[in-house]
Design an enzyme around this catalytic site. Structure first.
Site, mmCIF file in Angstrom:
data_model
loop_
_atom_site.group_PDB
_atom_site.id
_atom_site.type_symbol
_atom_site.label_atom_id
_atom_site.label_comp_id
_atom_site.label_asym_id
_atom_site.label_seq_id
_atom_site.Cartn_x
_atom_site.Cartn_y
_atom_site.Cartn_z
ATOM 1 N N LYS A 166 0.827 -1.200 0.000
ATOM 2 C CA LYS A 166 0.000 0.000 0.000
ATOM 3 C C LYS A 166 0.866 1.257 0.000
ATOM 4 C CE LYS A 166 -3.939 -2.193 2.234
ATOM 5 N NZ LYS A 166 -4.656 -2.462 3.498
ATOM 6 N N GLN B 276 -4.636 -1.770 9.766
ATOM 7 C CA GLN B 276 -4.467 -3.064 9.110
ATOM 8 C C GLN B 276 -5.064 -4.184 9.965
ATOM 9 O OE1 GLN B 276 -3.296 -3.715 6.001
ATOM 10 N NE2 GLN B 276 -3.861 -5.837 6.384
ATOM 11 N N ASP C 155 -10.930 3.644 4.446
ATOM 12 C CA ASP C 155 -11.091 2.208 4.251
ATOM 13 C C ASP C 155 -12.542 1.775 4.456
ATOM 14 O OD1 ASP C 155 -9.964 -0.236 3.542
ATOM 15 O OD2 ASP C 155 -9.496 -0.796 5.604
#
Length: 276
Positions: free
Chosen positions: A49, A93, A116
Site C-alpha cells: 500500500k 491493518q 477504508d
C-alpha cells in the site's frame, strides 16, 4: 474481468488528481497506516500500500505498534491521527490480535478520514445512500461491475459472506443499484441451490473453492472476493469460468481494485478536508 488493468487506470486518475490538489493547495494527501504486531502477510500488505501510495502521489505515514499493544493504546494512537490535520486518511491493518477490541479501534477513526470504510458511520452512509466512504473491497467490486456494464437493476445478487467490511456492505451497495440481494454465509442451508439462482454471485466467505462450476447459473457474473493460501479464491475458477458470463480471477481481480479505491478515497478525503 481484468481488475488489475482497471486498477492501474484508477490509480493513474488518482495520481493526476493528487498532483492537481498539491499544486492548488501546497498540501500533499497523506495516508497513515497503523499495524499492530509483525504478521508477515500484514507487513507485506502495508508495504504494498505504501508503494502504491507513492505512485499515486500520496504521502505515507506508518505507525508500527508492538503485538502487546492494548485496546486503549491503539485507540489513543488512532485518535491522535484523527486529530492530526496533516493526515487525511487512516488505515488500520487487519487483524489486530484477539486481545484487542477491533471495533473500538475502528470507531476511533474520524469519519472524514475513514478511507477504508470500516466505521459504523461509513456503513450507515452506504446503507442510506449518503455521502461518505465505501468499504474498499465492495467499492472495488462496484467499479468492476460498472466497467463491464453489468446491469444490476432487477437482477438477483447472492452475496456469500457477511463480514462487516466486505459481505454486508457489498450487499448494501448492490441493493442501492436496485438489485435484489440474498445474503448467505457458512451456516446457510442449501447454499448451492441459492447460488444457482443468482445472476450475480459475490463470494466473500474465506473458504477455498467453496463455490464450484456446477453451482453457477449459465451466464452469471461471478465476483470472487476471497483470498486463501496458495492464491486460491472462494470460487473454483477453472470450473466456474466454463459457465459464467463474466468472472474475476484470483489474483488479478478484486484485490488490485481494493487498493485503488483506498488511494482514490484518500485523495478525496484530502480534497474535502482542504475545502476544494
Amino acid at each position: 474481468m481484468d481488475g488489475a488493468g482497471l486498477a492501474r487506470r484508477v490509480v493513474e486518475e488518482t495520481a493526476t488528481r493528487a498532483a492537481e490538489l498539491t499544486r492548488s493547495t501546497g498540501v500533499t494527501p497523506c495516508l497513515a497506516t497503523v499495524l499492530v504486531g509483525e504478521d508477515p502477510a500484514s507487513v507485506t500488505y502495508v508495504r504494498m500500500k505504501q508503494a502504491r501510495s507513492a505512485k499515486a502521489g500520496i504521502l505515507s505515514r506508518h505507525v508500527g505498534l508492538p503485538a502487546t499493544t492494548t485496546t486503549a493504546e491503539l485507540v489513543e494512537t488512532i485518535t491522535a491521527l484523527s486529530n492530526d490535520p496533516t493526515v487525511h486518511g487512516i488505515l488500520l491493518q487487519h487483524p489486530v490480535g484477539p486481545h484487542i477490541d477491533e471495533r473500538a479501534a475502528f470507531e476511533a477513526i474520524a469519519p472524514g478520514k475513514d478511507v477504508d470504510g470500516v466505521t459504523m458511520h461509513s456503513f450507515a452512509a452506504m446503507s442510506f445512500g449518503l455521502p461518505g466512504f465505501v468499504s474498499c473491497t465492495p467499492g472495488g467490486i462496484m467499479r468492476l461491475l460498472e466497467e463491464y456494464d453489468v446491469e444490476l437493476a432487477g437482477k438477483h445478487a447472492v452475496v456469500v459472506g457477511r463480514s462487516a467490511i466486505l459481505g454486508k456492505p457489498a450487499g448494501m451497495l448492490l441493493l442501492a443499484k436496485d438489485a435484489t440481494v440474498t445474503y448467505c454465509h457458512s451456516r446457510t442451508a442449501n447454499l448451492s441451490a441459492l447460488v444457482k439462482e443468482a445472476d450475480i454471485v459475490v463470494a466473500a466467505v474465506g473458504r477455498p473453492r467453496l463455490i464450484r462450476g456446477e453451482d453457477i447459473k449459465p451466464g452469471a457474473v461471478v465476483i470472487d472476493a476471497g483470498y486463501n493460501p496458495g492464491n486460491v479464491g472462494d470460487v473454483d475458477f477453472d470450473t466456474a469460468r466454463t459457465r459464467a458470463g463474466l468472472i474475476t480471477p484470483v489474483p488479478g481481480g478484486v484485490g488490485p481494485m481494493t487498493i485503488a479505491v483506498l488511494l482514490a478515497q484518500t485523495v478525496e478525503a484530502a480534497a474535502r478536508q482542504l475545502g476544494t
